[in-house]
Design a protein around this motif. Structure first.
Motif, PDB file in Angstrom:
ATOM      1  N   ASP A  66      39.935 -13.450  23.164  1.00 33.95           N
ATOM      2  CA  ASP A  66      39.550 -13.940  24.489  1.00 33.95           C
ATOM      3  C   ASP A  66      40.752 -14.156  25.397  1.00 33.95           C
ATOM      4  O   ASP A  66      40.681 -13.925  26.606  1.00 33.95           O
ATOM      5  CB  ASP A  66      38.763 -15.241  24.358  1.00 33.95           C
ATOM      6  N   ASP A  67      41.875 -14.606  24.822  1.00 36.61           N
ATOM      7  CA  ASP A  67      43.035 -14.901  25.652  1.00 36.61           C
ATOM      8  C   ASP A  67      43.727 -13.644  26.180  1.00 36.61           C
ATOM      9  O   ASP A  67      44.435 -13.692  27.184  1.00 36.61           O
ATOM     10  CB  ASP A  67      44.039 -15.769  24.888  1.00 36.61           C
ATOM     11  N   LEU A  68      43.513 -12.501  25.529  1.00 36.95           N
ATOM     12  CA  LEU A  68      44.131 -11.249  25.951  1.00 36.95           C
ATOM     13  C   LEU A  68      43.154 -10.308  26.658  1.00 36.95           C
ATOM     14  O   LEU A  68      43.545  -9.230  27.109  1.00 36.95           O
ATOM     15  CB  LEU A  68      44.728 -10.515  24.740  1.00 36.95           C
ATOM     16  N   ALA A  69      41.906 -10.705  26.754  1.00 37.56           N
ATOM     17  CA  ALA A  69      40.858  -9.790  27.221  1.00 37.56           C
ATOM     18  C   ALA A  69      41.116  -9.256  28.624  1.00 37.56           C
ATOM     19  O   ALA A  69      40.905  -8.066  28.890  1.00 37.56           O
ATOM     20  CB  ALA A  69      39.493 -10.483  27.168  1.00 37.56           C
ATOM     21  N   ILE A  86      40.401 -16.496  37.923  1.00 37.77           N
ATOM     22  CA  ILE A  86      39.407 -16.996  36.959  1.00 37.77           C
ATOM     23  C   ILE A  86      40.072 -17.251  35.611  1.00 37.77           C
ATOM     24  O   ILE A  86      39.842 -18.279  34.969  1.00 37.77           O
ATOM     25  CB  ILE A  86      38.244 -15.995  36.817  1.00 37.77           C
ATOM     26  N   HIS A  87      40.886 -16.302  35.178  1.00 35.80           N
ATOM     27  CA  HIS A  87      41.558 -16.414  33.871  1.00 35.80           C
ATOM     28  C   HIS A  87      42.315 -17.735  33.757  1.00 35.80           C
ATOM     29  O   HIS A  87      42.210 -18.431  32.733  1.00 35.80           O
ATOM     30  CB  HIS A  87      42.521 -15.239  33.700  1.00 35.80           C
ATOM     31  N   PHE A  88      43.077 -18.083  34.785  1.00 37.19           N
ATOM     32  CA  PHE A  88      43.876 -19.300  34.716  1.00 37.19           C
ATOM     33  C   PHE A  88      42.997 -20.544  34.605  1.00 37.19           C
ATOM     34  O   PHE A  88      43.346 -21.499  33.906  1.00 37.19           O
ATOM     35  CB  PHE A  88      44.789 -19.398  35.943  1.00 37.19           C
ATOM     36  N   LYS A  89      41.844 -20.542  35.266  1.00 36.24           N
ATOM     37  CA  LYS A  89      40.927 -21.675  35.165  1.00 36.24           C
ATOM     38  C   LYS A  89      40.344 -21.825  33.761  1.00 36.24           C
ATOM     39  O   LYS A  89      40.072 -22.934  33.295  1.00 36.24           O
ATOM     40  CB  LYS A  89      39.787 -21.518  36.176  1.00 36.24           C
ATOM     41  N   LEU A  90      40.137 -20.668  33.087  1.00 34.40           N
ATOM     42  CA  LEU A  90      39.508 -20.701  31.770  1.00 34.40           C
ATOM     43  C   LEU A  90      40.504 -20.828  30.617  1.00 34.40           C
ATOM     44  O   LEU A  90      40.092 -21.021  29.470  1.00 34.40           O
ATOM     45  CB  LEU A  90      38.683 -19.419  31.571  1.00 34.40           C
TER      46      LEU A  90
END
Length: 294
Positions: free
Chosen positions: A191-194, A235-239
């Motif tokens: 998930d972190d690299l998706a 979005i990535h940074f928020k999640l």
């Protein structure tokens, strides 16, 4: 295989306090994902605690999810293991009426050579009535499926259509993307690299956190595939915090704690897993509040 592009989610198996399957919670989870942008559902993966779900329960899960889904999203079924003959037997005895593909993990524990991995999947490909997504997760199998083996299988068998790569190895992702056949899908299992994988040419993800935050996560992946990096990274940074939290103890205890915080299901797991600690549950609840989810 456009049906496997985007965000697939590895569904948990919700349990009641007595550890029987909580079908009411499962229905809520499936509907929640369908309504909020998930592209396809994965049944009986690692996140579904497949190793402690009985064969009869697995049959029940397939039938129930298929009924609730009612053809709205593609369904992928996990069938894998380290006994090739047993995997083949399960494939031969499974009703695939409502199933669109198979997710099959590279053999674990036995630690086969690359040739052994190739022959294992060759045997599966020769009997499978459905497209196959290979699953490489060396952190669980203690054996890495090298890009050369993945690509050899992709080129030799038309029904091997994708790989869920979960080695948390950026170089390996890039090697797969650099040398893959044109129509072969590289899916992130990390998930972190998706997002990075999608931006580099990947076709999406089979996600854990995505089932709890399907609207946000699936939109991030769509933006990544469209090469809209700035919007996607917003979005990535928020999640990032909650994505890290769910893997800090074990999977699926972390994601089950998130889903409990969302009032979708309870956090019960079957041994040898244990529930997320109270400290982690509190951190998750606080992060959900920060995300406006509680």
């Amino acid at each position: 295989m456009t049906k496997f592009i985007g965000t697939g989610v590895a569904l948990i198996t919700p349990f009641n306090a007595d550890l029987s399957i909580d079908f009411d919670a499962l229905e809520r989870l499936v509907e929640y994902n369908i309504e909020n942008g998930t592209d396809y559902l994965v049944i009986s993966g690692t996140t579904g605690e497949s190793v402690t779900v009985t064969a009869d329960e697995k049959t029940e899960l397939i039938a129930f999810i298929s009924k609730v889904n009612n053809g709205r999203l593609p369904l992928v079924l996990g069938i894998g293991g380290n006994n090739t003959a047993s995997v083949i037997n399960e494939i031969k005895n499974t009703d695939f009426t409502s199933i669109d593909g198979i997710l099959s993990v590279s053999p674990y524990y036995s630690k086969p050579t690359q040739e052994g991995i190739y022959q294992h999947f060759k045997a599966i490909a020769e009997v499978s009535p459905k497209p196959i997504i290979l699953y490489n997760v060396p952190g669980r199998t203690s054996s890495n499926m090298a890009p050369e083996t993945t690509l050899r299988l992709a080129k030799d068998f038309d029904n091997i259509v994708a790989v869920k790569e979960a080695g948390n190895n950026v170089h390996q992702y890039l090697e797969l993307l650099r040398t893959k056949p044109k129509d072969f899908l590289v899916l992130s299992g990390d998930d972190d690299l998706a997002l990075g994988v999608a931006l580099a040419g990947g076709s999406g993800v089979i996600s854990v956190i995505g089932q709890a935050l399907p609207k946000e996560f699936s939109e991030m992946i769509r933006l990544g595939i469209a090469r809209k990096a700035k919007e996607a990274y917003d979005i990535h940074f928020k999640l990032m915090p909650i994505t890290a939290m769910i893997f800090s103890e074990n999977n699926p205890s972390g994601i089950k704690a998130v889903l409990e915080g969302l009032n979708i299901s309870k956090s019960h797991v079957r041994l040898p897993l244990v529930e997320a600690t109270e400290g982690l549950k509190t951190s998750i609840k606080n992060e959900l509040k920060a995300l406006g989810k509680s």
